[in-house]
Design a protein around this motif. Sequence first.
Motif, short mmCIF file in Angstrom:
data_model
loop_
_atom_site.label_atom_id
_atom_site.label_comp_id
_atom_site.label_asym_id
_atom_site.label_seq_id
_atom_site.Cartn_x
_atom_site.Cartn_y
_atom_site.Cartn_z
N SER A 382 1.00 -1.22 -0.13
CA SER A 382 0.12 -0.05 -0.10
C SER A 382 0.83 1.17 0.06
CB SER A 382 -0.97 -0.02 1.11
OG SER A 382 -0.15 -0.22 2.46
N ALA A 383 2.19 1.13 0.27
CA ALA A 383 3.12 2.40 0.22
C ALA A 383 3.32 2.67 -1.55
CB ALA A 383 4.25 2.14 0.57
N LEU A 384 2.85 1.69 -2.44
CA LEU A 384 3.31 2.16 -3.80
C LEU A 384 2.26 2.76 -4.67
CD1 LEU A 384 4.93 -1.43 -4.82
CD2 LEU A 384 6.06 0.58 -3.66
N LEU A 385 2.35 3.92 -4.93
CA LEU A 385 1.40 4.59 -5.81
C LEU A 385 1.16 4.22 -7.31
CD1 LEU A 385 1.91 8.33 -4.77
CD2 LEU A 385 -0.05 6.95 -4.68
N SER A 386 2.24 3.20 -7.77
CA SER A 386 2.16 2.77 -8.97
C SER A 386 1.13 1.67 -9.16
CB SER A 386 3.55 2.18 -9.40
OG SER A 386 3.80 1.19 -8.67
N VAL A 387 0.78 1.05 -8.23
CA VAL A 387 -0.53 0.45 -8.25
C VAL A 387 -1.75 1.17 -8.72
CG1 VAL A 387 -1.83 -1.10 -7.13
CG2 VAL A 387 0.38 -1.08 -6.52
N LEU A 388 -1.77 2.00 -8.17
CA LEU A 388 -3.20 3.06 -8.64
C LEU A 388 -2.75 3.61 -9.97
CD1 LEU A 388 -3.96 5.53 -5.47
CD2 LEU A 388 -5.41 3.50 -6.48
N THR A 389 -1.66 4.15 -10.26
CA THR A 389 -1.46 4.67 -11.51
C THR A 389 -1.53 3.57 -12.76
OG1 THR A 389 1.12 4.49 -11.75
CG2 THR A 389 0.16 6.58 -10.72
N ARG A 390 -1.35 2.65 -12.56
CA ARG A 390 -1.64 1.33 -13.47
C ARG A 390 -2.98 0.97 -13.63
NH1 ARG A 390 1.02 -3.30 -12.25
NH2 ARG A 390 1.60 -2.59 -10.13
N ALA A 391 -3.95 1.34 -12.52
CA ALA A 391 -5.24 0.70 -12.50
C ALA A 391 -6.29 1.60 -13.49
CB ALA A 391 -5.58 0.82 -11.17
N ASP A 392 -7.25 0.97 -13.94
CA ASP A 392 -8.24 1.67 -14.95
C ASP A 392 -9.25 1.89 -13.78
OD1 ASP A 392 -7.18 1.50 -17.52
OD2 ASP A 392 -7.46 -0.57 -17.31
N GLY A 393 -9.38 1.28 -12.60
CA GLY A 393 -10.52 1.13 -11.49
C GLY A 393 -10.25 0.43 -10.60
N TYR A 394 -11.35 0.03 -9.60
CA TYR A 394 -11.31 -0.60 -8.62
C TYR A 394 -12.55 -1.57 -8.49
CZ TYR A 394 -13.92 2.98 -6.01
OH TYR A 394 -14.95 3.56 -5.64
N VAL A 395 -12.51 -2.86 -7.87
CA VAL A 395 -13.64 -3.63 -7.60
C VAL A 395 -13.67 -3.68 -6.10
CG1 VAL A 395 -14.28 -6.16 -7.59
CG2 VAL A 395 -13.16 -5.12 -9.65
N VAL A 396 -15.05 -3.61 -5.56
CA VAL A 396 -15.20 -3.63 -4.20
C VAL A 396 -15.72 -4.93 -3.77
CG1 VAL A 396 -17.10 -2.90 -2.51
CG2 VAL A 396 -16.28 -1.23 -4.23
N VAL A 397 -15.03 -5.68 -2.83
CA VAL A 397 -15.54 -6.84 -2.17
C VAL A 397 -16.16 -6.38 -1.06
CG1 VAL A 397 -14.80 -9.15 -1.36
CG2 VAL A 397 -13.33 -8.04 -3.07
N PRO A 398 -17.50 -6.72 -1.06
CA PRO A 398 -18.27 -6.37 0.07
C PRO A 398 -18.35 -7.16 1.50
CG PRO A 398 -19.71 -7.82 -1.39
CD PRO A 398 -18.46 -7.67 -2.14
N GLU A 399 -18.70 -6.46 2.50
CA GLU A 399 -18.41 -7.00 3.70
C GLU A 399 -18.81 -8.34 4.18
OE1 GLU A 399 -20.38 -4.18 6.24
OE2 GLU A 399 -19.47 -2.50 5.38
#
Length: 416
Positions: A382-399
């Motif tokens: 979670s310290a790596l911003l490059s994960v976000l820059t490579r992403a097109d979006g996100y998926v939510v795994v619900p509770e």
Amino acid sequence: MSDLTIRPGREFFTARTVSDALAGFRPTRRTTIESVPLAAALHRVPAADVLAPEALPGFPRSTVDGYAVRAADTYGASEGLPTYLDLAGAVRMGAAPTVTVPPGGCVAVPTGAVLPEGADAVVMVEYTAATMPGSIEVTRPVAPGAGLVRADEDVASGATLITAGRPLRSAELGLLAAAGVGAVDVHARPRVAIISTGDEVVPSATPVLAAGQVRDATASALAGLVTEAGGEPVVVGIVPDDRVALERVLRDALGSASIGADLVVVSAGSSVGARDETAGAVAALGTIWCHGLALKPGKPTLLAECGGVPLIGLPGNPLSALVVFRLVGAPLVWRLGGCAAPPPEPTTRARLSRDLASAAGRVDIVQVRVRGEVAEPLFGPSALLSVLTRADGYVVVPEPATGLDADSEVEVVLYR
């Protein structure tokens, strides 16, 4: 708001679900109201409904090029047995008609022209022919109301043009302009004070880093998210891991007229640990609603209210901080700015390329890259911003879920 308060020097970690945070942490603060011209009103949030001062379009008008007619005169017309109408004249664009439609007659009209008296329909030019001077052949019947709009069909006089609490889009700006409304009362953009903390954090413009130092990347990214949510970011600067210093900066952000913060965001320092000074400093100034969200990444999140100003303490890792702010902070910025509900984010449907493990009782946010109809999960610290820059979006795994299977169809929230 809860009456839970964290006392200085005492650690609490009262985790709440994300849904609880969105539903329960709802400060009443709203920004002031100002008047802006239409040219500056895009995405601004109206403070009150705007009513139409007059009907729109204001006169009955043709929606096609053709001939204004009395519909009854066209009944029974066909290509094999056309109806013939006398041409009584024409209507010019931008001018009042100087001719009426008599029984058995017609008037030439362009798209957008005023409908002449006597007419109750318009025959498209494609279904007519000029067979002889002064006469028009009609090969298809029309019903009353065809090919035209009524004087108040777009908006009736006194009807609501735009609704308070909904960000203005380009279409609303056009409707306001059509009604002659040149300015609109809107909520001021929420001012969001962004405070970075950490002995290791240095300004992003630092050319050379010493051992152990990191440039402040999170503040710049948060400023972008604030702007996307209709707010005005105010980057306060970096505070060392010192409670007295942080409390002093927080007091200034909360009370300074030059900052005028509607929301304070503290980046880093919200993890429970020996060097966590945020909770103590915040508790000295206000009430902490929760310290911890059932969320991955982003569990060590702090939500509080200090003197009527909401405050968010974000995790230290950049990816976690940005995930939390997008989920919880951005909706809060919209709400502070008078928005009844945040505008929906774009989404798409895709199939997972692999299994996703999760733990029941928390929300997992998984970054994905979308290729065609396939969503490929992206993993990394979670310290790596490059994960976000490579992403097109996100998926939510619900509770309630314990994971998602490969080939499952999922909704991907896309980044703009």
